[in-house]
Design a protein around this motif. Structure first.
Motif, PDB file in Angstrom:
ATOM      1  N   VAL A  91     -34.319 -34.083  11.977  1.00  0.00           N
ATOM      2  CA  VAL A  91     -33.655 -33.388  13.038  1.00  0.00           C
ATOM      3  C   VAL A  91     -34.496 -32.778  14.039  1.00  0.00           C
ATOM      4  O   VAL A  91     -34.157 -32.774  15.246  1.00  0.00           O
ATOM      5  CB  VAL A  91     -33.139 -32.065  12.524  1.00  0.00           C
ATOM      6  N   VAL A  92     -35.923 -32.830  13.901  1.00  0.00           N
ATOM      7  CA  VAL A  92     -36.987 -32.275  14.847  1.00  0.00           C
ATOM      8  C   VAL A  92     -37.055 -33.456  16.041  1.00  0.00           C
ATOM      9  O   VAL A  92     -36.926 -32.937  17.287  1.00  0.00           O
ATOM     10  CB  VAL A  92     -38.404 -32.480  14.225  1.00  0.00           C
ATOM     11  N   ALA A  93     -36.597 -34.750  15.680  1.00  0.00           N
ATOM     12  CA  ALA A  93     -36.526 -35.718  16.798  1.00  0.00           C
ATOM     13  C   ALA A  93     -35.391 -35.671  17.700  1.00  0.00           C
ATOM     14  O   ALA A  93     -35.420 -35.579  18.669  1.00  0.00           O
ATOM     15  CB  ALA A  93     -36.523 -37.047  16.227  1.00  0.00           C
ATOM     16  N   ASP A  94     -34.171 -35.167  16.929  1.00  0.00           N
ATOM     17  CA  ASP A  94     -32.939 -34.904  17.432  1.00  0.00           C
ATOM     18  C   ASP A  94     -32.995 -33.733  18.550  1.00  0.00           C
ATOM     19  O   ASP A  94     -32.500 -33.993  19.781  1.00  0.00           O
ATOM     20  CB  ASP A  94     -31.837 -34.587  16.785  1.00  0.00           C
ATOM     21  N   LEU A  95     -33.755 -32.701  18.256  1.00  0.00           N
ATOM     22  CA  LEU A  95     -33.758 -31.738  18.894  1.00  0.00           C
ATOM     23  C   LEU A  95     -35.023 -31.634  20.257  1.00  0.00           C
ATOM     24  O   LEU A  95     -34.881 -31.004  21.278  1.00  0.00           O
ATOM     25  CB  LEU A  95     -34.405 -30.237  18.282  1.00  0.00           C
ATOM     26  N   LEU A  96     -35.829 -32.659  20.210  1.00  0.00           N
ATOM     27  CA  LEU A  96     -36.665 -32.972  21.223  1.00  0.00           C
ATOM     28  C   LEU A  96     -36.167 -33.781  22.331  1.00  0.00           C
ATOM     29  O   LEU A  96     -36.500 -33.778  23.764  1.00  0.00           O
ATOM     30  CB  LEU A  96     -38.013 -33.846  20.646  1.00  0.00           C
ATOM     31  N   ARG A  97     -35.016 -34.523  22.134  1.00  0.00           N
ATOM     32  CA  ARG A  97     -34.290 -35.199  23.239  1.00  0.00           C
ATOM     33  C   ARG A  97     -33.636 -34.225  24.196  1.00  0.00           C
ATOM     34  O   ARG A  97     -33.433 -33.075  23.852  1.00  0.00           O
ATOM     35  CB  ARG A  97     -33.138 -35.952  22.328  1.00  0.00           C
ATOM     36  N   PRO A  98     -33.600 -34.813  25.204  1.00  0.00           N
ATOM     37  CA  PRO A  98     -32.876 -34.148  26.495  1.00  0.00           C
ATOM     38  C   PRO A  98     -31.535 -33.633  26.278  1.00  0.00           C
ATOM     39  O   PRO A  98     -30.882 -32.588  27.083  1.00  0.00           O
ATOM     40  CB  PRO A  98     -33.281 -35.074  27.572  1.00  0.00           C
ATOM     41  N   VAL A  99     -30.778 -34.277  25.448  1.00  0.00           N
ATOM     42  CA  VAL A  99     -29.375 -33.967  25.353  1.00  0.00           C
ATOM     43  C   VAL A  99     -29.083 -33.169  24.005  1.00  0.00           C
ATOM     44  O   VAL A  99     -29.954 -33.708  22.843  1.00  0.00           O
ATOM     45  CB  VAL A  99     -28.574 -35.348  25.223  1.00  0.00           C
ATOM     46  N   ASP A 100     -28.682 -32.049  23.999  1.00  0.00           N
ATOM     47  CA  ASP A 100     -28.343 -31.364  22.792  1.00  0.00           C
ATOM     48  C   ASP A 100     -27.629 -32.017  21.672  1.00  0.00           C
ATOM     49  O   ASP A 100     -26.721 -32.458  21.876  1.00  0.00           O
ATOM     50  CB  ASP A 100     -27.418 -30.058  23.247  1.00  0.00           C
ATOM     51  N   ILE A 164     -20.797 -27.321   8.934  1.00  0.00           N
ATOM     52  CA  ILE A 164     -21.408 -27.789   7.578  1.00  0.00           C
ATOM     53  C   ILE A 164     -22.760 -28.241   7.509  1.00  0.00           C
ATOM     54  O   ILE A 164     -23.736 -27.903   6.682  1.00  0.00           O
ATOM     55  CB  ILE A 164     -20.390 -28.647   6.715  1.00  0.00           C
ATOM     56  N   GLY A 165     -23.094 -29.377   8.537  1.00  0.00           N
ATOM     57  CA  GLY A 165     -24.310 -30.003   8.609  1.00  0.00           C
ATOM     58  C   GLY A 165     -25.247 -28.843   8.897  1.00  0.00           C
ATOM     59  O   GLY A 165     -26.264 -28.765   8.465  1.00  0.00           O
ATOM     60  N   LEU A 166     -24.851 -27.887   9.761  1.00  0.00           N
ATOM     61  CA  LEU A 166     -25.821 -26.833  10.073  1.00  0.00           C
ATOM     62  C   LEU A 166     -26.287 -26.235   9.043  1.00  0.00           C
ATOM     63  O   LEU A 166     -27.490 -25.572   8.711  1.00  0.00           O
ATOM     64  CB  LEU A 166     -25.520 -26.221  11.049  1.00  0.00           C
ATOM     65  N   SER A 167     -25.501 -25.810   8.070  1.00  0.00           N
ATOM     66  CA  SER A 167     -25.571 -24.974   6.823  1.00  0.00           C
ATOM     67  C   SER A 167     -26.715 -25.537   6.166  1.00  0.00           C
ATOM     68  O   SER A 167     -27.352 -24.786   5.294  1.00  0.00           O
ATOM     69  CB  SER A 167     -24.370 -24.874   6.009  1.00  0.00           C
ATOM     70  N   ALA A 168     -27.094 -26.793   6.145  1.00  0.00           N
ATOM     71  CA  ALA A 168     -28.354 -27.447   5.415  1.00  0.00           C
ATOM     72  C   ALA A 168     -29.556 -26.767   5.899  1.00  0.00           C
ATOM     73  O   ALA A 168     -30.446 -26.972   4.998  1.00  0.00           O
ATOM     74  CB  ALA A 168     -28.553 -28.867   5.978  1.00  0.00           C
ATOM     75  N   TRP A 170     -29.733 -23.682   5.917  1.00  0.00           N
ATOM     76  CA  TRP A 170     -30.194 -22.670   4.951  1.00  0.00           C
ATOM     77  C   TRP A 170     -30.227 -23.220   3.615  1.00  0.00           C
ATOM     78  O   TRP A 170     -30.949 -22.690   2.674  1.00  0.00           O
ATOM     79  CB  TRP A 170     -29.174 -21.533   5.117  1.00  0.00           C
ATOM     80  N   LEU A 171     -29.307 -24.023   3.226  1.00  0.00           N
ATOM     81  CA  LEU A 171     -28.839 -24.492   1.840  1.00  0.00           C
ATOM     82  C   LEU A 171     -29.810 -25.792   1.418  1.00  0.00           C
ATOM     83  O   LEU A 171     -29.924 -26.073   0.104  1.00  0.00           O
ATOM     84  CB  LEU A 171     -27.552 -24.599   1.663  1.00  0.00           C
ATOM     85  N   LEU A 172     -30.134 -26.510   2.317  1.00  0.00           N
ATOM     86  CA  LEU A 172     -30.713 -27.896   2.205  1.00  0.00           C
ATOM     87  C   LEU A 172     -30.033 -28.690   1.466  1.00  0.00           C
ATOM     88  O   LEU A 172     -29.788 -29.943   2.016  1.00  0.00           O
ATOM     89  CB  LEU A 172     -31.875 -27.591   1.303  1.00  0.00           C
ATOM     90  N   ASP A 173     -29.082 -28.404   0.395  1.00  0.00           N
ATOM     91  CA  ASP A 173     -28.302 -29.330  -0.316  1.00  0.00           C
ATOM     92  C   ASP A 173     -26.773 -28.906  -0.037  1.00  0.00           C
ATOM     93  O   ASP A 173     -26.513 -27.574  -0.347  1.00  0.00           O
ATOM     94  CB  ASP A 173     -28.572 -29.218  -1.411  1.00  0.00           C
ATOM     95  N   ALA A 255     -28.385 -22.237  17.495  1.00  0.00           N
ATOM     96  CA  ALA A 255     -29.515 -21.459  18.010  1.00  0.00           C
ATOM     97  C   ALA A 255     -30.004 -20.835  16.689  1.00  0.00           C
ATOM     98  O   ALA A 255     -31.455 -20.665  16.955  1.00  0.00           O
ATOM     99  CB  ALA A 255     -28.779 -20.655  18.906  1.00  0.00           C
ATOM    100  N   ARG A 256     -29.316 -20.078  16.140  1.00  0.00           N
ATOM    101  CA  ARG A 256     -29.919 -19.421  14.791  1.00  0.00           C
ATOM    102  C   ARG A 256     -30.674 -20.300  13.927  1.00  0.00           C
ATOM    103  O   ARG A 256     -31.719 -19.901  13.498  1.00  0.00           O
ATOM    104  CB  ARG A 256     -29.165 -18.840  13.998  1.00  0.00           C
ATOM    105  N   ALA A 257     -30.157 -21.715  13.737  1.00  0.00           N
ATOM    106  CA  ALA A 257     -30.561 -22.370  12.631  1.00  0.00           C
ATOM    107  C   ALA A 257     -32.034 -23.070  13.163  1.00  0.00           C
ATOM    108  O   ALA A 257     -33.295 -23.220  12.678  1.00  0.00           O
ATOM    109  CB  ALA A 257     -29.854 -23.725  12.407  1.00  0.00           C
ATOM    110  N   VAL A 258     -32.293 -23.292  14.557  1.00  0.00           N
ATOM    111  CA  VAL A 258     -33.420 -23.970  15.008  1.00  0.00           C
ATOM    112  C   VAL A 258     -34.555 -22.853  15.084  1.00  0.00           C
ATOM    113  O   VAL A 258     -35.660 -23.178  14.837  1.00  0.00           O
ATOM    114  CB  VAL A 258     -33.036 -24.163  16.605  1.00  0.00           C
TER     115      VAL A 258
END
Lengths: 266, 269
Positions: A91-100, A164-168, A170-173, A255-258
């Protein structure tokens, strides 16, 4: 910028268009379930004197067959790969891209939904129309409202699955949350039975306080013109409001997750 | 060093599976709870529809409960033991299936052990409990054959669904993206058997009830136990034939599986 969105949408379309065998297999399964559920509801209607909670024969057939078609379009059962990317760190690579990433996923999902409308939605609808005869809307505007309502359903489903995807983070699984979501979204969206069958207070509470009816029952009620044009407009407005709220929640949660994100070794 | 017996090896693989699945505890607890809820919801759905017209296919609440509970118990037990063998397509795609074939144990046995999903225990327990309750409230003239039949029948139903799971997974040897087709008969079969078969119509009913044998999971056994005639006119002695039908299904699935394994050519890369 529209070029980017177009590219993402068509990438989403092509991604799913690649799996032709899976599309055929899925349409086959939807058809079997269509026959199964349609016969059950028609038999219930026959025992109950012709209607189930105000839905007559053609309305019930439409509810079942177009519902089977919408299943793949709304896709509330398929999870995004976001959670897996969070777990693996990609997900780090996704966050580095210019599009959210929220928008990246959203445009991709719209492409997927377009492909599904052309295949998995059309096949059961046609078979249902041939085998049982579906409800024909009285007003032409119903088709437009149905399209709008379906688009809103796709977006509501996307937002919920993105959360649900973002909940990962906090939960990882996320398997547990996923099973829970499949349970709630199945029951409260009107997938298993029309929501109007439930006691009045319960179905009203679901319509007013949760986005779930907007996933399935909303577009289907619009299509069978339940409650006329007025009710259809109300359904659409409610769905659009939920899309707005859920997108804001997604933004906030992301924003919280990041802020929680720790890159390995950092 | 003494070689461990087959049973010991399977037990070890199973234990390792269970340990790994229970690692994320919160997630696992959620999953266990939600999968029980899902099963309860299936039964609740039957009764929500029951309440609309005060009956389903002309049967009363006790018979409908018996059929739905028998279907739930059969499916959940099968799902617990074999429900994940359809992961075979993932194993084939990744080439992992080759490693199963190299080991001196049955490929199907290993596949069962490595895909075992502990969370489904909750569902199976709930299904069997409901079946017991349904038997207690149902209007049954108990005698020895009925008692034996009542004990055997959830397990023959489970074996029937297991055969379907295996047959569905086997299709992946030729058609990797076939998962959804199998679902039509496994999950579709569960939904089909939850309701009295006489609710369906036309060729669809005949194909599923008699042609594919789904009537023998819950519908005919429930008629046999309660001693009711079949509204579809199927003769009474046939209602007791579930074990035979299951035996036939198991043989067919086993033959199909062997045929599939023999024709397996690996992924080639």
């Amino acid at each position: 910028m529209p070029r980017v969105q177009l590219a993402l949408t068509s990438a989403g379309f092509r991604r799913y268009a690649t799996y032709r065998q899976a599309t055929v297999a899925g349409a086959f399964t939807n058809t079997v379930f269509g026959f199964l559920r349609c016969y059950i509801l028609l038999s219930v209607a026959a025992t109950a004197g012709g209607t189930v909670a105000g839905y007559g024969g053609p309305e019930l057939a439409t509810y079942v067959w177009m519902g089977q078609g919408l299943l793949a379009v709304v896709a509330s059962w398929d999870q995004l790969d976001l959670a897996e990317r969070v777990r693996s760190g990609d997900v780090v690579a996704d966050l580095l891209r210019p599009v959210d990433p929220l928008w990246t996923y959203l445009w991709g999902e719209l492409g997927r939904a377009c492909f599904m409308v052309l295949t998995r939605f059309l096949v059961p609808t046609l078979i249902g129309a041939i085998a049982f005869g579906l409800y024909r809307p009285q007003h032409a505007v119903t088709y437009a409202l149905f399209a709008l309502s379906t688009l809103a359903a796709v977006l509501i489903s996307f937002c919920c699955r993105y959360l649900i995807g973002l909940s990962a983070f906090w939960l990882l699984d996320i398997r547990g949350v996923t099973v829970f979501w499949v349970f709630v979204s199945g029951f409260a969206s009107g997938l298993y039975f029309p929501l109007a069958v439930l006691p009045g207070w319960l179905s009203t509470a679901l319509w007013v306080a949760t986005p779930f009816p907007g996933l399935m029952q909303g577009p289907l009620d619009v299509m069978v013109e339940r409650g006329g044009i007025g009710n259809a407009l109300l359904v659409c407005v409610g769905q659009v409001a939920w899309v707005g709220i859920l997108l804001l929640v997604c933004k906030w949660a992301q924003a919280r997750a990041v802020r929680k994100l720790v890159v390995q070794g950092g | 060093m003494a070689e461990p017996g087959r049973l010991t090896i399977y037990t070890r693989v199973l234990r390792a599976q269970i340990r790994s699945q229970a690692q994320y505890r919160l997630s696992f607890a959620f999953e266990l709870f939600a999968s029980m809820l899902t099963n309860a919801l299936d039964i609740a759905t039957v009764f929500v529809l029951f309440s609309v017209g005060g009956g389903l296919g002309g049967f009363g609440a006790r018979e409908v409960l018996l059929m739905a509970a028998l279907s739930a118990a059969s499916f959940a037990t099968a799902d617990l033991t074999m429900g994940n063998v359809d992961n075979l397509r993932v194993y084939i795609r990744r080439g992992v299936f080759d490693s199963l074939l190299l080991r001196p144990l049955s490929a199907l046995g290993q596949l069962m052990a490595v895909t075992f999903a502990l969370r489904r225990v909750g569902r199976a327990v709930l299904g069997l409990t409901l079946y017991t309750v349904a038997l207690c409230v149902a209007d049954i003239d108990w005698d020895i054959p009925r008692l034996l039949f009542a004990i055997v029948v959830p397990f023959t139903g489970a074996a029937f669904f297991c055969s379907l799971f295996v047959a569905g997974a086997t299709v992946a040897f030729w058609w990797i993206e076939s998962g959804e087709v199998a679902n039509a008969f496994t999950y579709g079969g569960r939904d089909f058997t939850s309701y009295p078969s006489n609710m369906y119509g036309g060729w669809f009913r005949d194909l599923f009830t008699l042609g594919l044998g789904f009537g023998f999971v819950a519908y005919f056994p429930a008629l046999a136990l309660t001693g009711q005639p079949d509204p579809l006119g199927v003769p009474g002695w046939l209602h007791w034939c579930s074990p035979l039908v299951t035996l036939a299904a198991m043989c067919l699935a086993a033959v199909f599986w062997r045929f599939g394994v023999r024709h397996y050519r690996s992924t080639g890369s």
